[in-house]
Design a protein around this motif. Structure first.
Motif, PDB file in Angstrom:
ATOM      1  N   SER A  49      43.020  52.800  23.526  1.00  0.00           N
ATOM      2  CA  SER A  49      44.397  52.718  24.010  1.00  0.00           C
ATOM      3  C   SER A  49      44.384  51.913  25.292  1.00  0.00           C
ATOM      4  O   SER A  49      43.414  51.948  26.056  1.00  0.00           O
ATOM      5  N   LEU A  50      45.453  51.178  25.519  1.00  0.00           N
ATOM      6  CA  LEU A  50      45.569  50.312  26.683  1.00  0.00           C
ATOM      7  C   LEU A  50      46.765  50.718  27.521  1.00  0.00           C
ATOM      8  O   LEU A  50      47.842  50.993  26.983  1.00  0.00           O
ATOM      9  N   VAL A  51      46.568  50.763  28.821  1.00  0.00           N
ATOM     10  CA  VAL A  51      47.681  50.939  29.753  1.00  0.00           C
ATOM     11  C   VAL A  51      47.496  49.916  30.869  1.00  0.00           C
ATOM     12  O   VAL A  51      46.359  49.520  31.179  1.00  0.00           O
ATOM     13  N   PRO A  52      48.564  49.443  31.488  1.00  0.00           N
ATOM     14  CA  PRO A  52      48.398  48.514  32.606  1.00  0.00           C
ATOM     15  C   PRO A  52      47.516  49.135  33.691  1.00  0.00           C
ATOM     16  O   PRO A  52      47.679  50.309  34.049  1.00  0.00           O
ATOM     17  N   ALA A  53      46.580  48.344  34.198  1.00  0.00           N
ATOM     18  CA  ALA A  53      45.679  48.865  35.227  1.00  0.00           C
ATOM     19  C   ALA A  53      46.421  49.212  36.509  1.00  0.00           C
ATOM     20  O   ALA A  53      45.872  49.915  37.362  1.00  0.00           O
ATOM     21  N   GLU A  88      45.597  42.923  34.439  1.00  0.00           N
ATOM     22  CA  GLU A  88      44.475  43.788  34.093  1.00  0.00           C
ATOM     23  C   GLU A  88      44.960  44.979  33.257  1.00  0.00           C
ATOM     24  O   GLU A  88      46.063  45.485  33.454  1.00  0.00           O
ATOM     25  N   TRP A  89      44.082  45.407  32.348  1.00  0.00           N
ATOM     26  CA  TRP A  89      44.383  46.544  31.492  1.00  0.00           C
ATOM     27  C   TRP A  89      43.289  47.591  31.633  1.00  0.00           C
ATOM     28  O   TRP A  89      42.095  47.263  31.678  1.00  0.00           O
ATOM     29  N   LEU A  90      43.701  48.846  31.691  1.00  0.00           N
ATOM     30  CA  LEU A  90      42.772  49.966  31.644  1.00  0.00           C
ATOM     31  C   LEU A  90      42.639  50.375  30.180  1.00  0.00           C
ATOM     32  O   LEU A  90      43.628  50.718  29.535  1.00  0.00           O
ATOM     33  N   ALA A  91      41.416  50.277  29.659  1.00  0.00           N
ATOM     34  CA  ALA A  91      41.160  50.585  28.250  1.00  0.00           C
ATOM     35  C   ALA A  91      40.417  51.911  28.151  1.00  0.00           C
ATOM     36  O   ALA A  91      39.454  52.141  28.895  1.00  0.00           O
ATOM     37  N   GLU A 129      37.411  39.433  29.749  1.00  0.00           N
ATOM     38  CA  GLU A 129      36.202  39.948  30.375  1.00  0.00           C
ATOM     39  C   GLU A 129      36.546  41.172  31.209  1.00  0.00           C
ATOM     40  O   GLU A 129      37.715  41.431  31.511  1.00  0.00           O
ATOM     41  N   THR A 130      35.528  41.928  31.572  1.00  0.00           N
ATOM     42  CA  THR A 130      35.748  43.047  32.469  1.00  0.00           C
ATOM     43  C   THR A 130      36.188  42.521  33.835  1.00  0.00           C
ATOM     44  O   THR A 130      35.744  41.463  34.277  1.00  0.00           O
ATOM     45  N   PHE A 131      37.063  43.246  34.470  1.00  0.00           N
ATOM     46  CA  PHE A 131      37.598  42.875  35.781  1.00  0.00           C
ATOM     47  C   PHE A 131      36.448  42.830  36.781  1.00  0.00           C
ATOM     48  O   PHE A 131      35.763  43.825  37.000  1.00  0.00           O
ATOM     49  N   GLN A 132      36.231  41.658  37.391  1.00  0.00           N
ATOM     50  CA  GLN A 132      35.030  41.474  38.200  1.00  0.00           C
ATOM     51  C   GLN A 132      35.283  40.601  39.424  1.00  0.00           C
ATOM     52  O   GLN A 132      34.783  39.486  39.527  1.00  0.00           O
TER      53      GLN A 132
END
Length: 359
Positions: A4-8, A48-51, A74-77
């Protein structure tokens, strides 16, 4: 089982779940919510998305991802984050499950994602998968660690003769000149703003100021380090080490702590001292001595590309890595072929090595 995805931007709503996974797993200070939230606040751009991967109605994997370009995620970096933002519940997944999870995440991301990269993975924190039809593991960089086990005297005697002689020579010179050195440790949250301000003033007097990359309390870097260190300090997991020649500040280390490690995030020193003194190394020597005496931690982490000077201080080096997950195996083959061609072009364009003569 699904992603599931929510806005970061809503990370705070899920911070307790994130913290629970970290506590149950690596207990890494670089993955604590107090570290991650300021990263998103100062360096996120809203994409960014929080998965979250759920298994039996429980969240067992969390990560933060963002689009890099069309079809590529990609992962937030941000550069202030040394390791990938990925957490999983211990024992919930088998090693062979990661390719399946990454493939499922690729198909969940918006916009028809073709490639997903997990960047800057630390094998001490994140399990490393094997190469497969749709997975490529790439070495990123080597990083050094000082093991804090045993006695400082044994560690120090194990350093090279040149390093020990150089430090001894500098301390003798300072003593002869009547200069008193001292290391000051700040751990309370109320002191972090002043500590970051001191760091910024020292760094701004050096080469980073010319490049516009130095820390200031009023820029994104300064705001990040202040908020992050204040949050970590409230947990008892932050420390700023200042080093003084009499009343002159000459070096500062910004550190976080947690689990069994101390991590030096940033170091600055007074460059106007020239080559006669190495205040950052003098501070590092006393910091190591202090940490050995505490007997609380197992390692001091540098989390940067190993330089020659790191090897003088450390006997332990490990390799951080990237993971690329492709939507189709054919895409992986095409990408690898393109990378090989690019490497060949770069080699062909490189200037011939200069001739060397014995003088």
């Amino acid at each position: 089982m699904s992603w599931s995805l929510v806005p970061a931007a809503r990370f705070a709503d899920h911070a307790a779940t994130w913290a629970g996974l970290n506590t149950a797993g690596p207990a890494a200070p670089l993955l604590s919510p107090e570290f991650v939230q300021p990263l998103l606040t100062e360096f996120g751009n809203g994409n960014e998305w929080l998965a979250m991967w759920r298994q039996d109605d429980a969240v067992v994997v969390m990560t933060i991802v963002c689009p890099r370009r069309a079809g590529v995620w990609e992962t937030f970096q941000p550069s202030q984050a040394p390791v990938t933002l990925w957490l999983e519940k211990p024992g919930a997944l088998a090693p062979q499950d990661l390719p399946r999870l990454l493939d499922a995440l690729l198909r969940t991301l918006p916009g028809g994602a073709l490639l997903l990269g997990m960047t800057q993975c630390d094998p001490a924190v994140t399990r490393q998968p094997e190469d497969s039809e749709r997975i490529t593991v790439l070495p990123y960089l080597d990083t050094a660690r000082v093991a804090l086990q045993g006695e400082f005297a044994d560690y120090w005697n194990g350093r090279g003769k040149n390093l020990r002689a150089n430090m001894k020579k500098q301390r003798a010179k300072l003593l002869k000149e009547g200069v008193a050195t001292r290391m000051e440790v700040t751990r309370d949250a109320d002191g972090m703003a002043a500590a970051v301000a001191d760091f910024g003033r020292l760094e701004s007097a050096g080469w980073k100021s010319k490049e516009g990359t130095s820390v200031h309390l009023d820029n994104a870097q300064g705001r990040f380090y202040r908020a992050m260190l204040e949050g970590m300090a409230r947990r008892g997991d932050a420390a700023v080490y200042r080093y003084w020649f009499d009343d002159r500040l000459v070096a500062v280390n910004l550190c976080v702590e947690g689990g069994d490690s101390v991590i030096i995030l940033k170091t600055t020193y007074d460059e106007s001292l020239g080559s006669q003194y190495s205040p950052a190394f003098l501070l590092l020597e006393e910091l190591c001595q202090h940490l050995f005496a505490l007997r609380r931690f197992k390692g001091l982490e540098f989390y940067g590309k190993v330089m020659e000077w790191h090897r003088r201080w450390s006997d332990e080096v490990r390799t951080l890595y990237h993971v690329n997950s492709y939507r189709w195996s054919g895409l992986r083959r095409l990408h690898l072929a393109w990378q090989r061609r690019a490497e060949h072009r770069n080699l062909a364009a490189a200037p011939a090595p200069a001739e060397h003569t014995m003088e």
